[in-house]
Design an enzyme around this catalytic site. Structure first.
Site, short mmCIF file in Angstrom:
data_model
loop_
_atom_site.label_atom_id
_atom_site.label_comp_id
_atom_site.label_asym_id
_atom_site.label_seq_id
_atom_site.Cartn_x
_atom_site.Cartn_y
_atom_site.Cartn_z
N CYS A 158 63.40 10.27 54.27
CA CYS A 158 62.90 9.74 54.81
C CYS A 158 62.89 8.60 55.89
O CYS A 158 63.32 7.00 55.77
CB CYS A 158 61.22 9.17 54.40
N CYS A 218 55.78 0.02 64.65
CA CYS A 218 54.77 1.01 65.79
C CYS A 218 54.23 0.72 66.48
O CYS A 218 53.11 -0.28 66.27
CB CYS A 218 53.89 2.10 64.54
N CYS A 275 47.83 3.03 64.20
CA CYS A 275 46.63 4.29 62.76
C CYS A 275 45.82 3.51 61.85
O CYS A 275 46.96 2.65 61.28
CB CYS A 275 47.54 5.14 63.19
#
Length: 362
Positions: A108, A115, A119
């Site tokens: 991953c 970011c 979110c």
């Protein structure tokens, strides 16, 4: 003016050949260098004894082998997951995860430092955005995991493997680490092209998955360019208002616009999309929510990946119970014919699970 050295991991094989031509070196010598990078998995120029001396001199003078030093390695208590805190040349840091499942190993990898999507339940989103990763920094994470697998001591083995033994080969990569891959489109696609090179890492397109929060221009560009990897879209809610509360990017790319882009993608490529749904107890795990997502995806080639919420310090929601997850699956399957899976939880105890990756500000 001093120029930054060229990161070899940022170049495709064709670009590497062209670089040699610019140094007045025959491009055929790029093949040996390419094998050193991606077959032998060397970690320094000292491990490249067979290079043409002129080429070796140019490499040391003008390039860097972009190996990312490990600042910290953490292993999960069950032994299935390892997380690596990797240092970048500018002292920023990212996290990369090695996950073991039955019959496969997955890396991953991150695409950004932080970011910008924000979110609410994601630790990376909570830390904010610092910068994009280069293609070489993305590739270097995959090489790091491949090197770990190649040179680690197999269970029961008396000696370490060498670079000439097979070891365990990395075959699966998910762009689900820190960052929004489609926000860093060009570097991510360059990295994928390098990783798919049949003379190098040779990762099959169907073993690469890119996860997006729903960057509509990026999805449409993927469709137009016919990129063959798997696409996963983070949905999490079936109405615009509910989704915008969880995924602030939905205010820029509303749900209706996102679903139109997804339809275009599936119609253009003939590929299904994996829709990701983080299950939050009492918020989006009800029978009504299951039916709402079923209606939203009706008629689309789709699979739903249900992800029980992983804990982060910045969000106080709780993961749904297994009974609710099973009920959600049954409704999708029985009433809408939509397949779904519940994500296997890996590395939760070391904050290596979905939505948990983050680093302290540098």
């Amino acid at each position: 003016m001093r120029h930054e050295p060229l990161n070899l991991y940022s170049l495709t094989r064709a670009e590497l050949q062209q670089q040699l031509v610019e140094w007045d070196i025959k491009p055929l010598h790029a093949e040996r260098l390419w094998k050193y990078l991606y077959i032998d998995l060397v970690s320094s120029f000292d491990e490249m004894p067979e290079l043409l001396p002129k080429l070796a001199q140019q490499l040391r003078a003008h390039t860097t082998l972009g190996v990312l030093p490990t600042a910290l390695e953490t292993a999960s208590s069950d032994g299935f997951t390892r997380k690596y805190l990797l240092s970048l040349p500018d002292s920023a840091r990212i996290e990369t995860v090695l996950m073991r499942f039955t019959g496969r190993v997955t890396a991953c990898v991150s695409s950004q430092v932080g970011c910008a999507m924000g979110c609410v339940f994601c630790a990376t989103g909570q830390m904010g955005y610092t910068r994009h990763l280069t293609a070489g920094e993305i590739v270097a994470q995959v090489v790091h995991v491949a090197r770990v697998l190649r040179f680690e001591t197999p269970p029961g083995a008396a000696v370490r493997a060498t670079r000439h033994t097979l070891g365990t080969r990395l075959r699966n990569v998910v762009l689900m680490g820190m960052g929004e891959p489609l926000h860093n489109y060009d570097a991510v696609m360059q990295a994928i092209d390098i990783l798919r090179d049949p003379h190098g890492p040779s990762l099959a397109a169907e073993r690469i998955t890119l996860s997006t929060v729903g960057v509509v221009p990026g999805i449409l560009r993927l469709a137009a360019e016919q990129r063959p990897m798997h696409l996963a879209v983070s949905l999490h809610a079936a109405t615009q208002a509910e989704r915008a509360a969880l995924v602030p990017a939905a205010r820029k790319w509303p749900l209706e616009e996102l679903m139109a882009a997804c339809r275009t993608y599936s119609e253009s490529t003939g590929r299904r999309i994996f829709y990701e749904w983080t299950l939050i107890a009492g918020q989006n795990d009800s029978v009504e929510q299951a039916r709402a997502v079923g209606e939203l995806l009706r008629g689309l080639p789709a699979q739903v990946n249900l992800i029980p919420l992983n804990p982060t310090t910045g969000y106080d929601g709780a993961p749904t119970r297994s009974e609710a997850a099973k009920r959600f699956q049954e409704i999708l399957a029985q009433e809408f014919g939509i397949p779904s899976t519940v994500r296997q939880r890996r590395g939760i105890d070391i904050a290596a699970g979905c939505g948990q990756l983050a680093v302290a500000a540098s």
